[in-house]
Enzyme design. Structure first.
Site, PDB file in Angstrom:
ATOM      1  CG  HIS A   8       6.595  39.841  74.604  1.00 59.00           C
ATOM      2  ND1 HIS A   8       7.532  39.158  73.872  1.00 59.00           N
ATOM      3  CD2 HIS A   8       5.584  38.969  74.839  1.00 59.00           C
ATOM      4  CE1 HIS A   8       7.097  37.916  73.669  1.00 59.00           C
ATOM      5  NE2 HIS A   8       5.925  37.779  74.250  1.00 59.00           N
ATOM      6  CG  HIS A  26      22.160  81.533  56.959  1.00 57.32           C
ATOM      7  ND1 HIS A  26      22.908  80.943  57.948  1.00 57.32           N
ATOM      8  CD2 HIS A  26      20.940  80.942  57.000  1.00 57.32           C
ATOM      9  CE1 HIS A  26      22.188  80.026  58.555  1.00 57.32           C
ATOM     10  NE2 HIS A  26      20.975  79.996  57.995  1.00 57.32           N
TER      11      HIS A  26
END
Length: 469
Positions: free
Chosen positions: A288, A367
């Site tokens: 698994h 910015h």
């Protein structure tokens, strides 16, 4: 010829016991709409949380495969998913009133029988396969695990197991096409070694264990007292070791039944990739944990390819579907927060929007003014507004509705966006809109570069008109 998606004709239930929890459980397979996939719903929990059968939701592989989402888990899902893949079903909602699927006889055959009895229904949408494009390898050298997926216009499996056991030896199993699953693989039961069984019993880890749902391989000398003890634990009159080196509780359905069951597990675990596959899967000593790691590797490749397929050069001079003025008839946003200048493409399931980034935008005053960059958060906002046009296009009188964004997931910023760039956003529905909830995948591009991507969830809400005097 395009193959259509399939679901089941009507709900069908099976009941049994969880192998590890020992709890009685009823599991109901329900028809599901197109592009729904496989999902589990814990109907015994408040809010009935849904768990997507997705490899990204796997939380445990120690004794079967467990998935967890929305505060709920479902364990031992691999035999159920293998049955659905083997029947080539695409869309099912699986209700469960407990934390684990019923083990039944340790195989997939009873799920197959129940679903076959109720019948399958063809849907309108085409099934979209993922074709393995080249050899994909996975290995765990310490465990001698080797797995490879190879290109093939079918779904083929080859599996080899070798546990250094004189009893079990080296075994092989294979199917040349998935249509052989029902006859050749579905009835093959889980197995364990006697020493594992004793350890699990000692730690009370298989409360639902029964000698009817597992092949027990006897890999050591056992005396009469030990056999008598096992018989008492499982309410048997007596237990012996059969000539094949297994407990005589059951007879093997195939000489290589353990290898066939490992192939079954692999099919179920790889279902968690989320799309039907075309390829030849070969594995040596799978388990698994390895299956899930392999599935994640395949899914990562699928995500990359899906991102690349949006790389399309759009002509910004072409006549748009909507210009800025028309967009303002749909979206409530206005200067300075209307982020989309044009809609270039629009269908029921996808939209393409354009944003021109210019130095004249007020945000560049503060910015990084010396090194102007268009903020990532505004890229997401522009993507969301593009998706909003798609979502509102699905309702009558879209000017009477707005979209509220509920969730942003898996947002990634891959390159900078600067003044002079033209941002192209491609948003597509991940599944049909239900109850006013839309889930979308968004990609932002500058030329051929993907600069941003994210998954968005939005809700369609009717506007509340302000009171008039």
């Amino acid at each position: 010829m395009n193959i259509k998606q399939r679901t089941i004709k009507a709900p069908v239930s099976v009941s049994g016991t969880g192998l590890h929890t020992g709890e009685s459980v009823t599991m109901t397979f329900n028809p599901a709409p197109e592009n729904h996939g496989f999902k589990f719903r814990r109907v015994d929990m408040p809010g009935q949380p849904i768990i997507d059968a997705d490899v990204d939701n796997v939380t445990d592989t120690s004794r079967g495969t467990t998935i967890t989402q929305n505060g709920a888990s479902v364990s031992t899902i691999e035999h159920v998913l293998a049955a659905l893949v083997g029947l080539e079903i695409d869309n099912v909602l699986i209700d469960l009133n407990g934390p684990e699927t019923p083990i039944m006889d340790g195989s997939s055959i009873q799920f197959i029988d129940a679903i076959t009895d109720t019948g399958l229904a063809e849907q309108d949408a085409d099934r979209e396969y993922y074709h393995i494009p080249h050899n994909i390898h996975y290995s765990e050298p310490d465990r001698k695990v080797e797995m490879v997926a190879m290109p093939l216009d079918d779904y083929r499996f080859t599996c080899m197991v070798d546990y250094n056991s004189q009893v079990l030896g080296s075994q092989h199993a294979s199917i040349s096409t998935i249509t052989e699953f029902v006859k050749e693989i579905a009835s093959c039961r889980t197995f364990c070694f006697l020493h594992e069984l004793e350890m699990l019993l000692k730690h009370d880890l298989i409360k639902g264990g029964d000698l009817n749902n597992a092949i027990v391989v006897v890999d050591k000398q056992v005396d009469e007292d030990e056999l008598a003890h096992l018989a008492k634990l499982f309410n048997r009159k007596d237990i012996n070791v059969a000539p094949q080196g297994i407990l005589n509780n059951i007879e093997l359905r195939y000489q290589n039944e353990p290898a066939r069951h490992k192939l079954l597990d692999m099919i179920g675990d790889l279902a968690l990739v989320g799309v039907p596959l075309k390829g030849h899967i070969m594995a040596a000593r799978p388990g698994h944990a390895a299956n899930i790691a392999f599935a994640k590797k395949i899914k990562t490749l699928i995500k990359k390819e899906r991102s690349r397929k949006y790389v399309k050069i759009y002509d910004p001079n072409a006549k748009p579907v909507y210009d800025t003025v028309q967009i303002m008839d749909i979206l409530p946003h206005r200067y300075p927060f209307l982020m989309i200048d044009k809609i270039l493409e629009l269908s029921k399931t996808h939209v393409v929007g354009l944003k021109n980034v210019t130095m004249n935008e007020g945000l560049f005053m503060g910015h990084f003014p010396g090194t102007p960059l268009f903020p990532g958060v505004l890229q997401i906002e522009a993507m969301a507004q593009t998706g909003g046009v798609l979502v509102l296009n699905t309702v009558p009188d879209p000017e009477n509705y707005i979209t509220l964004f509920l969730k942003i997931e898996n947002a990634r910023f891959k390159d900078k966006v600067v003044p002079g760039d033209t941002l192209i956003f491609h948003c597509s529905l991940l599944q049909p809109i239900r109850r006013g909830i839309a889930q979308m995948k968004g990609i932002g591009m500058v030329g051929e570069r993907i600069v941003v991507e994210a998954e968005l969830m939005a809700q369609i809400v009717k506007k509340v008109n302000p009171p008039t005097e």
